[in-house]
Structures are given as structure tokens and as C-alpha cells.
Write an enzyme that holds these catalytic residues in place. Structure first.
Site, PDB file in Angstrom:
ATOM      1  NE  ARG A  27      -8.209  11.847   9.549  1.00  0.00           N
ATOM      2  CZ  ARG A  27      -7.245  11.347   8.797  1.00  0.00           C
ATOM      3  NH1 ARG A  27      -6.867  11.981   7.708  1.00  0.00           N
ATOM      4  NH2 ARG A  27      -6.658  10.241   9.141  1.00  0.00           N
ATOM      5  NE  ARG A  46     -20.372   5.138  -5.959  1.00  0.00           N
ATOM      6  CZ  ARG A  46     -19.807   4.235  -6.753  1.00  0.00           C
ATOM      7  NH1 ARG A  46     -18.659   3.694  -6.444  1.00  0.00           N
ATOM      8  NH2 ARG A  46     -20.393   3.886  -7.864  1.00  0.00           N
ATOM      9  CG  ASP A 208       3.937   7.936   5.191  1.00  0.00           C
ATOM     10  OD1 ASP A 208       2.716   8.202   5.208  1.00  0.00           O
ATOM     11  OD2 ASP A 208       4.610   7.918   4.156  1.00  0.00           O
TER      12      ASP A 208
HETATM   13  N1  HPA Z   1       2.247   8.127  -0.611  1.00  0.00           N
HETATM   14  C1  HPA Z   1       1.145   8.631  -1.139  1.00  0.00           C
HETATM   15  N2  HPA Z   1       0.228   9.236  -0.433  1.00  0.00           N
HETATM   16  C2  HPA Z   1       0.408   9.331   0.888  1.00  0.00           C
HETATM   17  C3  HPA Z   1       1.538   8.825   1.504  1.00  0.00           C
HETATM   18  C4  HPA Z   1       2.518   8.196   0.704  1.00  0.00           C
HETATM   19  O1  HPA Z   1       3.552   7.724   1.199  1.00  0.00           O
HETATM   20  N3  HPA Z   1       1.432   9.066   2.821  1.00  0.00           N
HETATM   21  C5  HPA Z   1       0.270   9.701   3.006  1.00  0.00           C
HETATM   22  N4  HPA Z   1      -0.356   9.871   1.832  1.00  0.00           N
END
Ligand code: HPA
Length: 237
Positions: A27, A46, A208
Site C-alpha cells: 500500500r 525486510r 470489516d
Molecule cells: N481486528 C484488528 N485489527 C483490524 C481489524 C480487526 O477486526 N480489521 C482491520 N484491522
């Protein structure tokens, strides 16, 4: 003391005073390729890619943090302490803890609550809440406003654990501490900024939602994060 164990640049001027930090190295590359001109890569150790370029003629860097507090702890410390970076803006994804944190919403972390030992171990800091830098947050709020991009300002949870055995625990963290979403880095970044007298902010896009079980695909995320990136890129100087 440069180069550092994790950043190979031999010239501080190769890195701007302001660094945007996504978790994912690809990204960082995407942001450099898509939004910056006159790009020069300053790190590849890395595969944690770092680039400096210009945005509308103003200098800015973008470098990955990797995932989790130990990782962002290392990279942000070296940038602040050894490369004289002043501002780090994390640009990441988060999981919503409430149905109000909708997919693709942009959240600015006013502060981060965490059960992590990072701040205590690093510098004897006892509280479980650390603020982002208010002056940076005010600038980011102004940029979001000028760009017409809606943004929530809220407390977030910085977690050490992505996969919890007790999945339902997020409800307690929302009820008890008021965290609207979860990610895994801001608390350590905010702590490093605090102990080193530097500035940090954290912009997140909801990828999410733990309450509604909605989720985005990795392809969808690449484009959806453009709003957040545009706000952060205005920090170029
Ligand atoms: N948990 C932790 N970190 C995250 C999540 C999650 O559900 N989604 C995006 N980053």
C-alpha cells in the site's frame, strides 16, 4: 545513528518531516505510485518499503509500519529519533465494534485504549489510554472538511490479538471503554510520539464490522481507502 537496524537510508534529507504509515508495504508503494511525483525509495529492508516524493509540489514520505504494536513501535521510533521525522500519520484499516461504524467510513482516532504492555514496558507509562496529537487532529479535521469527506472522531481499541477465542469480548470493550473500532498499532505510535516530543495521528477506514459481520475484499479496499489517503496527503509541506 543512521542507518538504523531497520531503515537503510544514509541521508536524513531523504525522508520528509511528515510520514504517512500504512501497515502494508504494497500500500505504501501504491500510494507513492498513484499520488506522488518525483518518487525516490529510501527503504527496502525486510521489504518494509519507504518512499519520498511530492504531492502538489509539497514533500511527503510514505513508509509501511508492518502489523501490530511491536512493528510500528520499531519503525516509528527510528523515524522520530534518528531521522528527525516530526509527524507520523498512520493510515490503516479497522474493524467496527458498532453498526454505526459502517464499511468504508473514515475514523480519526482521538485516542487509543489498549490492554497492551507496550507503553509501560517502553517508558513506564501506566495509563491504558493515549491521545493522538490534538494539533494534528485539528489539521486533519480541517482537511476532511475542505475535501467534503465525512469523518468521525472517536476512541479506538489498539489490540495485540486479531483472533480472540472469545469473539464476543469486543462488546465489553465497546460498552466499558467506548472504543468504536479495533486496529493494532495506534497506541504504540501515540506513545512513541509522546515520549519523543513528536506528533502522531491515526486515520482509519472501516474494512470489516464485528457487529454486522460485513467485510470488504482486499481489491475493494485499495480504492476505498482513497478518501482517507487524500485527507492525509494534505499534510505534505
Ligand atoms: N481486528 C484488528 N485489527 C483490524 C481489524 C480487526 O477486526 N480489521 C482491520 N484491522
Amino acid at each position: 545513528m543512521i542507518p538504523t537496524p531497520h531503515i537503510e537510508s544514509r541521508n536524513k534529507d531523504e525522508i520528509a518531516k511528515t510520514v504517512l504509515m500504512p501497515g502494508d508495504p504494497l500500500r505504501a508503494k501504491f500510494i507513492a505510485d498513484t499520488f506522488l511525483a518525483d518518487v525516490k525509495q529510501f527503504n527496502g529492508v525486510r521489504n518494509v518499503l519507504g518512499y519520498t516524493g511530492t504531492y502538489n509540489g509539497r514533500k511527503i514520505s510514505v513508509m509501511a509500519s508492518g502489523m501490530g504494536m511491536p512493528s510500528i513501535g520499531i519503525y516509528s521510533y527510528e523515524l522520530y529519533k534518528f531521522y528527525h521525522v516530526e509527524n507520523i500519520i498512520r493510515i490503516g484499516s479497522c474493524g467496527g465494534y458498532t453498526p454505526d461504524a459502517k464499511l468504508y467510513d473514515v475514523i480519526l482516532a482521538k485516542d487509543a485504549w489498549s490492554e497492551s504492555s507496550y507503553a509501560k514496558v517502553q517508558g513506564g507509562y501506566e495509563s491504558d489510554v493515549i491521545e493522538g496529537t490534538p494539533e494534528l487532529n485539528q489539521r486533519l479535521m480541517r482537511f476532511a472538511d475542505e475535501l467534503g469527506i465525512p469523518m468521525q472522531i472517536a476512541r479506538i481499541h489498539s489490540s495485540d490479538v486479531f483472533y480472540r477465542e472469545n469473539f464476543e469480548e469486543y462488546k465489553k470493550i465497546y460498552d466499558k471503554y467506548g472504543c468504536v473500532a479495533v486496529e493494532m498499532e495506534a497506541f504504540a505510535l501515540f506513545h512513541n510520539a509522546k515520549v519523543l516530543g513528536k506528533n502522531a495521528a491515526c486515520l482509519l477506514t472501516v474494512s470489516d464490522n464485528l457487529a454486522t459481520h460485513e467485510a470488504t475484499t482486499s481489491e475493494e479496499r485499495q480504492n476505498a481507502f482513497t478518501n482517507m489517503m487524500k485527507i492525509a496527503l494534505e499534510m505534505a509541506e
